[in-house]
Scaffold this active site. Structure first.
Site, PDB file in Angstrom:
ATOM      1  CB  SER A 149      -0.962  -0.051   1.176  1.00 17.74           C
ATOM      2  OG  SER A 149      -1.721  -1.222   1.037  1.00 17.74           O
ATOM      3  NE  ARG A 164       4.714  10.421  -3.274  1.00 15.72           N
ATOM      4  CZ  ARG A 164       4.262  10.725  -4.472  1.00 15.72           C
ATOM      5  NH1 ARG A 164       5.118  10.865  -5.473  1.00 15.72           N
ATOM      6  NH2 ARG A 164       2.984  10.895  -4.695  1.00 15.72           N
ATOM      7  CG  ASP A 202      -4.341  -0.063   1.356  1.00 11.81           C
ATOM      8  OD1 ASP A 202      -4.306   0.676   0.350  1.00 11.81           O
ATOM      9  OD2 ASP A 202      -4.034   0.340   2.500  1.00 11.81           O
TER      10      ASP A 202
END
Ligand code: BGC
Length: 462
Positions: A149, A164, A202
């Protein structure tokens, strides 16, 4: 400070977290603008990542799968058996991710994850799967859905490079690498019969699992996480994803694509988002200042820290906690669950707040101090819910979902949504501002275990 002036000061702080109807509409409009931009080209302010999931389940899916979930405070390994009737059986283990691994090397992090999968298989699966002669045993390989996630540049259902880190993770050498490969390599080193079949955000998992188990005919159109971090995914028409090369055979005959918006980074340049001095201070404390500006106003990782900074300022000005010495000085030490618990206390003397602040923060309080804390918590919590509602409204306006569906189903998971009293009602206030009467068509439901079940469903279609 006199009692009335402490309450006045608390009210004035809380007011700084107000978001007007006009502002909510402006937020929703800006969200729609950035949605359009992100669907057109890569590298836009809101990533709008194609998930390569091209359909949502209807509850009849079957099979047994492994899933792992990296994205919050815990790492989870689970096996999921989908029964094909909207129900499932789930077995899972959870481990806290040591802080050192959140900021170490990719080798350290991913070998830790692989070891946990190894332990899980040895403890829970080997015997069971062989006995049952299940899917995995037949093929001698477990198909694994990897719920990861963080923003990735997804290039296929089972590969994507990390753009990132967010939520306090900072494993520099992993940026730009394929996270499925990093996990597969470590699983291979342990000679585990596991194939990383799907990479799943997620929010995508939440959408999938809610759609698998949601009551009635209505397919789920949006999946939302309001937990440590926040984000949303939704079913988009494939044709609208202009930036995607649709010539790949896997996309032939497909009409929808689930898009991971990465709305945590909505409005990083602060065109429409509200801010306060405490938000600005919290941002500077993170490893990614200037990024995830929406998330830093909405999700669990940050709400506690915003409250800590406000209370610390009131203490430093001599307005509160006069009997305590240097309280609340450690960054990130105020858990967001405190906000939910404070909000839940409706007793006249705020007895629960008294015990929470005393036990969790080590601070004795007067009634006036507790009332002040409650007023401030209400402001911080309400702003979070209104902002979440405004962007969900933005998705529904963009997709015209309310125009084409009698019921628009939204699946939500995460501790902020689940435990903050009245959060859904507040979210709905913003939805009403954005959607008007159409807000009534929106059905919001919790999608428990979304990341595990959703990852299994993605592994199934992979
Ligand atoms: C990440 C998202 C994730 C969200 C909720 C954010 O920090 O960027 O990918 O969906 O947290 O876990």
């Amino acid at each position: 400070m006199t009692t009335s002036s402490l309450l006045e000061e608390a009210a004035s702080i809380s007011k700084q977290f107000d978001v007007s109807k006009d502002r909510l509409i402006a937020i929703s409009n800006e969200f729609i603008r950035l949605t359009d931009l992100g669907l057109k080209s890569d590298g836009m302010p809101m990533a709008m990542i194609p998930s390569f999931v091209t359909g949502v389940p209807n509850g009849t899916e079957k099979g047994t799968f492994l899933a792992v979930d990296l994205g919050g405070t815990n790492f989870r390994v689970c096996s999921i058996h989908l029964n094909g009737d909207g129900t499932f059986d789930l077995l899972q283990t959870k481990s806290v991710i040591p802080r050192s691994l959140m900021v170490g090397t990719s080798k350290e992090l991913f070998s830790f994850l692989a070891k946990k999968v190894d332990e899980f298989i040895k403890t829970h699966l080997d015997e069971k799967f062989n006995e049952e002669g299940g899917h995995a045993a037949n093929e001698h390989i477990y198909k694994l859905g990897f719920t990861f996630s963080f923003p990735v540049n997804q290039t296929a259902i089972n590969s994507g490079t990390l753009i990132r880190w967010t939520k306090g993770f900072d494993v520099a050498d992993a940026v730009g690498k394929d996270v499925c490969q990093l996990l597969q390599d470590e699983l291979n080193l342990l000679k585990l019969p596991v194939h990383v079949a799907a990479l799943v955000n997620d929010t995508v998992g939440t959408l999938m699992s809610r759609s698998y188990s949601s009551p009635g005919e209505a397919a789920t159109l949006v999946g939302v996480i309001l937990g440590t971090g926040t984000n949303g995914a939704y079913a988009e028409s494939l044709a609208a994803v202009e930036k995607l090369d649709k010539s790949a055979s896997a996309l032939a005959d497909k009409s929808i694509m689930v898009i991971n918006t990465e709305w945590g980074s909505f409005d990083n340049n602060m065109k429409v988002l509200p801010t306060t001095t405490w938000d600005d201070a919290v941002d500077l404390e993170t490893p990614n200042p200037g990024y995830q500006m929406f998330e830093k106003r909405v999700s669990g990782m940050f709400l506690g820290e915003i409250l800590r900074r406000i209370l610390l300022e009131l203490y430093e000005k001599g307005h509160m906690f006069s009997k305590a010495s240097t309280p609340l000085t450690t960054a990130w030490s105020l858990d967001t669950s405190i906000l939910s618990r404070v909000e839940a206390d409706t007793t006249p003397d705020l007895v629960a707040v008294k015990s929470i602040v005393e036990t969790d923060l080590g601070l004795p309080t007067t009634l006036i101090e507790r009332q002040a804390i409650k007023v401030i918590v209400e402001g911080v919590g309400k702003r979070s819910a209104l902002l979440a509602g405004a962007v969900i409204g933005g998705i529904l306006v963009h997709t015209k979902a309310c125009q084409s569906n009698p019921v628009v189903d939204i699946g939500v998971d995460g501790s902020v949504f689940e435990f903050y009293p009245g959060y859904e009602d507040l979210m709905r206030e913003a939805l009403k501002d954005v959607l008007g009467e159409n807000e009534k068509k929106v059905r919001i439901g919790i999608a428990k275990d979304g990341s595990g079940v959703g990852a299994a469903l993605c592994a199934l279609v992979a």
